[in-house]
Design an enzyme around this catalytic site. Structure first.
Site, short mmCIF file in Angstrom:
data_model
loop_
_atom_site.label_atom_id
_atom_site.label_comp_id
_atom_site.label_asym_id
_atom_site.label_seq_id
_atom_site.Cartn_x
_atom_site.Cartn_y
_atom_site.Cartn_z
CE LYS A 80 -3.89 1.85 2.43
NZ LYS A 80 -4.75 1.73 3.60
CB SER A 155 -8.06 3.89 2.88
OG SER A 155 -7.12 3.13 3.73
CB SER A 179 -8.49 1.13 5.80
OG SER A 179 -9.14 2.27 5.98
#
Length: 509
Positions: A80, A155, A179
């Site tokens: 990420k 997210s 998330s």
């Protein structure tokens, strides 16, 4: 599609160790699929083809020499974009960090490199991890591989979309209020939030430090356990790192750890003696009928496997969403104060008037931050102001304590708690962007775990409207092995059939 991409990381590990495939072959297959599909999925913001292949070649050479390697060595992984990678752009999907290349690696990246997993690239996300849909990325949204017109969650939608679209078998995410778990739920993947402090946060670009936690995104429970075991361990660089991190996670997936009092040995009833909590406030009103149906079917299957269900109530959960959206913005306003246009990242000077520290900060933040980030900074600054601190932030901290106490009482009556991961399936793009409160409600089932610091996992529980539904399992702090044992039994009983049904499986490259 290359058939290797359909296999789990555990299966690929066995093939690599047996010499039936090479890491270069596997990594090339992942990179080729990323190159072909990323233009329409937008799961990756940066792809490091040469770096990944260099690691893969090194793994193959070491294995040919008979060196002892980590079980996951040679298996590609995505990271990420809010996790620092030395020399590789790390932007947190924000214009304010566009092009920034960290001078150091996050602790989890150090572990990945030591284990010799090729890092294929950095995945898209909501800017600074603020969102539930990846629509708030400064570089365009990621798309759900089940339906390109729908969100992949947030997210960490990029990591979930990459794994769900068979671009990569493993990915890293970060979970502040859900998330990792919510994107996993809406993309038919597995996502884990470890116990707070079990995995180092050093090198994670902070959103809300008391809530953030790095964790794995995979397609099977066993793969998540493999990756979490690699990432876990005390880190002196992280003051919140646990000295005794949970262990036995992979063994738990095979029924060899994470047991409970009265656990049976009957393979037909692997959950014999397990007490499963059903919290009144975590299902029912506000959840889509199809989501509830898939959840109830999963609970019924757990009973067939020998589990006993216990009805519970955690009254503080009614206020957990409000408490989270006071605590989190308060920490956001503090953490993001470092992005001032002075030291690194974007620097914008005012077009008119004097160039001072104040005017540069104002111009830089206005140009560099997106609307959702600005909204949360302003809210957090308001919450922390002298006249509001006790009334808002102080009250939210007291609710957090009540959530922790309610969960302690709940776990005194059951071993694990289960719920739907998200109240709805993936929703169409644009349907909630103009209604922040509706967007925030997507985190209603996942937030309590972050407030309490306990582990949680989301695994596929079935389909509704042809889209994945996630089942969330929560266990007490440090009881990650128990959570994995229960999740693995349920995943096996449900047949691992959801990820294989993803339409992306048949996409032409």
């Amino acid at each position: 599609m290359n058939s290797l991409l359909l296999k789990s990381a555990a299966e690929l590990s066995a093939l690599l160790r047996a010499g039936e495939i090479t890491s270069v072959e596997l990594t090339t297959a992942c990179l080729d699929r990323i190159e072909a599909l990323n233009p329409k999925v937008n799961a990756f913001l940066y792809v490091d083809r040469e770096g990944a292949l260099e690691v893969a070649r090194g793994v193959d050479a070491a294995r040919a020499e008979g060196q002892e390697l980590h079980p996951l060595a040679g298996i590609p992984i995505a990271v990420k974009d809010n996790i620092c990678t030395r020399g590789i752009p790390t932007t947190a999907a924000s214009k304010i960090l566009e092009g920034w290349r960290p001078p150091y690696d996050a602790s989890v990246v150090v572990k990945i490199k030591e284990a010799r997993l090729p890092i294929v690239g950095k995945t898209n996300m909501d800017e600074f991890a603020m969102g539930s849909s990846t629509e708030h990325s400064a570089f365009g949204p990621s798309r759900n591989p089940w339906d390109l017109n729908r969100i992949p969650g947030g997210s960490g939608g990029g990591s979930a979309a990459a794994v769900g679209a068979f671009m990569v078998p493993l990915a890293l995410g970060s979970d502040t209020g859900g998330s990792i778990r919510q994107p996993a739920a809406v993309t038919g993947t597995v996502g884990t939030k470890p116990t707070y402090g079990a995995v180092s946060r050093f090198g994670l670009i902070a959103m809300a430090s008391s809530l953030d936690q790095i964790g794995p995104v995979t397609r099977t429970v066993e793969d998540a356990a493999l990756l979490q075991e690699l990432l876990s361990g005390h880190d002196p660089h992280d003051s919140t790192s646990l000295p005794d991190t949970p262990s036995g996670l992979v063994a738990a997936c095979h029924g060899e750890a994470g047991s409970w009092e009265g656990a049976g040995s009957d393979p037909e009833r692997p959950l014999e003696g397990l007490k499963v909590g059903l919290v009144e406030e975590m299902h029912g009103e506000g959840y889509a009928p199809g989501v509830l149906e898939a959840f109830e079917n999963a609970v019924a299957r757990m009973r067939e496997l020998g589990a006993e269900t216990v009805e519970l109530s955690c009254p503080s959960f009614h206020y957990s969403l409000a408490a989270y959206y006071l605590i989190m913005p308060a920490e956001v306003s503090s953490n993001l104060a470092r992005f001032d246009g002075m030291r690194y990242g974007l620097r914008v000077e005012p077009e008119e008037g004097p160039v001072t520290a104040e005017t540069v900060m104002r111009a830089t933040r206005a140009a560099g931050f997106g609307e959702e980030v600005k909204r949360r900074i302003i809210l957090g600054t308001h919450v922390l102001s002298a006249g509001n601190f006790d009334a808002f932030y102080g009250a939210a901290l007291r609710v957090r304590t009540l959530v922790q106490r309610d969960l302690e009482q709940a776990f005194s009556r059951c071993h694990v708690i289960v719920s739907p991961t998200s109240p709805t399936v993936a929703f169409p793009f644009g349907s909630k962007t103009n209604d922040p409160l509706a967007m925030y409600l997507n985190d209603i089932a996942t937030i309590p775990a972050n407030l309490a610091g306990i582990p949680g996992i989301s695994l596929p529980a079935g389909l509704s409207e042809g889209l994945p539904v996630g089942l969330q399992i929560l266990s007490p702090a440090r009881a990650d092995a128990l959570m994995y044992r229960v999740a693995a039994a349920i995943d096996a009983a449900l047949g691992h059939n959801v990820p294989a049904a993803c339409p992306a499986r048949d996409w032409e490259e």
